[in-house]
Design a protein around this motif. Sequence first.
Motif, PDB file in Angstrom:
ATOM      1  N   LYS A  45      23.292   2.931  40.006  1.00 43.37           N
ATOM      2  CA  LYS A  45      23.619   3.898  39.176  1.00 43.37           C
ATOM      3  C   LYS A  45      22.732   4.095  38.042  1.00 43.37           C
ATOM      4  O   LYS A  45      22.220   5.219  37.655  1.00 43.37           O
ATOM      5  CB  LYS A  45      25.045   3.795  38.708  1.00 43.37           C
ATOM      6  CG  LYS A  45      25.463   4.940  38.063  1.00 43.37           C
ATOM      7  CD  LYS A  45      27.228   4.731  37.639  1.00 43.37           C
ATOM      8  CE  LYS A  45      27.678   5.720  36.725  1.00 43.37           C
ATOM      9  NZ  LYS A  45      29.138   5.458  36.489  1.00 43.37           N
ATOM     10  N   GLU A  46      22.366   2.896  37.347  1.00 44.20           N
ATOM     11  CA  GLU A  46      21.406   2.916  36.282  1.00 44.20           C
ATOM     12  C   GLU A  46      19.993   3.390  36.875  1.00 44.20           C
ATOM     13  O   GLU A  46      19.429   4.044  36.015  1.00 44.20           O
ATOM     14  CB  GLU A  46      21.201   1.116  36.110  1.00 44.20           C
ATOM     15  CG  GLU A  46      22.748   0.888  35.171  1.00 44.20           C
ATOM     16  CD  GLU A  46      22.574  -0.733  34.754  1.00 44.20           C
ATOM     17  OE1 GLU A  46      21.281  -1.052  35.223  1.00 44.20           O
ATOM     18  OE2 GLU A  46      23.517  -1.166  34.124  1.00 44.20           O
TER      19      GLU A  46
ATOM     20  N   THR B 193      19.573   5.547  38.876  1.00 47.52           N
ATOM     21  CA  THR B 193      19.580   6.733  39.153  1.00 47.52           C
ATOM     22  C   THR B 193      19.495   7.553  38.012  1.00 47.52           C
ATOM     23  O   THR B 193      18.852   8.597  37.916  1.00 47.52           O
ATOM     24  CB  THR B 193      20.870   7.282  40.211  1.00 47.52           C
ATOM     25  OG1 THR B 193      20.663   6.746  41.227  1.00 47.52           O
ATOM     26  CG2 THR B 193      21.076   8.936  40.455  1.00 47.52           C
ATOM     27  N   ASN B 194      20.438   6.949  36.778  1.00 42.38           N
ATOM     28  CA  ASN B 194      20.523   7.668  35.820  1.00 42.38           C
ATOM     29  C   ASN B 194      18.812   7.750  35.228  1.00 42.38           C
ATOM     30  O   ASN B 194      18.497   8.684  34.463  1.00 42.38           O
ATOM     31  CB  ASN B 194      21.335   6.922  34.985  1.00 42.38           C
ATOM     32  CG  ASN B 194      22.744   7.170  35.149  1.00 42.38           C
ATOM     33  OD1 ASN B 194      23.053   8.072  35.928  1.00 42.38           O
ATOM     34  ND2 ASN B 194      23.603   6.205  34.884  1.00 42.38           N
ATOM     35  N   LYS B 195      17.976   6.712  35.157  1.00 42.90           N
ATOM     36  CA  LYS B 195      16.971   6.472  34.747  1.00 42.90           C
ATOM     37  C   LYS B 195      15.916   7.505  35.520  1.00 42.90           C
ATOM     38  O   LYS B 195      15.142   8.050  34.715  1.00 42.90           O
ATOM     39  CB  LYS B 195      16.352   5.044  34.932  1.00 42.90           C
ATOM     40  CG  LYS B 195      15.101   4.765  34.283  1.00 42.90           C
ATOM     41  CD  LYS B 195      14.676   3.195  34.669  1.00 42.90           C
ATOM     42  CE  LYS B 195      13.274   2.708  34.078  1.00 42.90           C
ATOM     43  NZ  LYS B 195      12.984   1.434  34.237  1.00 42.90           N
TER      44      LYS B 195
ATOM     45  N   GLU C 199      17.059  10.264  36.761  1.00 42.93           N
ATOM     46  CA  GLU C 199      17.282  11.402  36.220  1.00 42.93           C
ATOM     47  C   GLU C 199      16.779  11.699  34.717  1.00 42.93           C
ATOM     48  O   GLU C 199      16.197  12.874  34.345  1.00 42.93           O
ATOM     49  CB  GLU C 199      18.769  11.766  36.227  1.00 42.93           C
ATOM     50  CG  GLU C 199      19.371  11.875  37.588  1.00 42.93           C
ATOM     51  CD  GLU C 199      19.019  13.197  38.263  1.00 42.93           C
ATOM     52  OE1 GLU C 199      18.754  13.951  37.556  1.00 42.93           O
ATOM     53  OE2 GLU C 199      18.893  13.006  39.578  1.00 42.93           O
TER      54      GLU C 199
END
Length: 317
Positions: free
Chosen positions: A36-37, A39-41, A43
Motif C-alpha cells: 500500500k505504501e 502504491t501510494n508512493k 501514485e
Amino acid sequence: MCYMDNSIKSSTISRKDFRKSLKKMQRKKRRQKAAKELTNKVEIEKKKRLEDPQHQQWLKEQNDLEQKEKLQQEADEQAWLQREKRAQQQFQRDQERLKEVEAAQEKLKLKQQEYMEKLKQKQDEEKRVETKTANEFEHIMQRLEEYLSNTAAQAPSVLRTFVETRPYQQLCAFYERTNCCRYGLSCQFNHRRPMLSTILLIRNFYTHPLLKQSHHAEYECGDPALELNERDLREDYDAFFEDVTTEMLHFGKIVNFRTVRNLQTHLCGNVYIEYMQERSALNAFISLQGRWYAGKKISVEFSNLNTWRGAVCGMCE
C-alpha cells in the motif's frame, strides 16, 4: 507398561499452529502495508510526474510522435494499397495482352496453315500442269517426228494451232509485228506464236560490242565506238553469217537470214531464219534445241512474221 497422555499432546500442537498462523498473518499485513505504501508512493510520484511541465512536454512529444507514426503507417498502408491496385490492374492488362497475343498467334497459325494448304494446292496444280504440259510436248514431239519421217503426210492439225500467253486479251501489236516485246511474259496483252512455221527465231543470237546498250554509262570503262566502227561490225557479222548459214543449210534451203541490230535488249541480236519448206524449219527446230553457240545456249522458236517490211522500225527506214 507406560502410557502417553493424548490431551496434552493435542494442546501443544494447537499452540504451535496458532503461533505459526499468527506469524503468517503478521507477515501478510506487513506485505500489504508495504504494498500500500509502495502504491501510494507510486501514485504520488506519478501525480508529481504528471504535474511536471517537462514530463507533460515529453508526453506531448510522445503523443505527437505516435500520431505521426500512425499517420505514416496509414500513408504506407494507402501507398501499399495503391501499389497493389496498380499491380492488379497491370496484371489484368498483361493477361489481356497475353490473350491478345495468343489470339494473334492462333490467327497467324491459322493463316500459315491456310497459306501452306494453298501453297500445296498451287504446287500440286503446277505439278499437274507441268505433267500435262510435258505430256502434251511429248505428244507434239511424236507427231513432229511422224510428220518428218513421212514425207507424203500433211502437217497434223495440232501443229496448225497457236501458243497464246493470254488468250482472252487483245493481241500485242508490237509482238505481232516483230514476235518480240519489251515486257516479255509480264505484258498485259496476248502474245501468240505458231506451233509450226517456215521462219525460226533465235533470240539474242548475234552479239557484238557495238550492239550493246549501256544502262550505266558512268560505270563504263570506255566507249566501244571509239575502238570499233561499222567496218569491224560488218566483218564480224559476215563471219557469223558464214558460220551459221553453213550449219543451217544442212536442214534445207534458206530464203531469208536476217539479224536485228536494234540496241534494245529484247531485240538486239535476234536472228530470223526463213526456210523454203516447213519440214526444213521443223528439222532445224528439233536439231538446234539445247545446242550451244559462242558459250550461250540456243533458244529456238517458230515465228509468224507477216511481212519483213512491217517488222522494221520506222526510224530505221
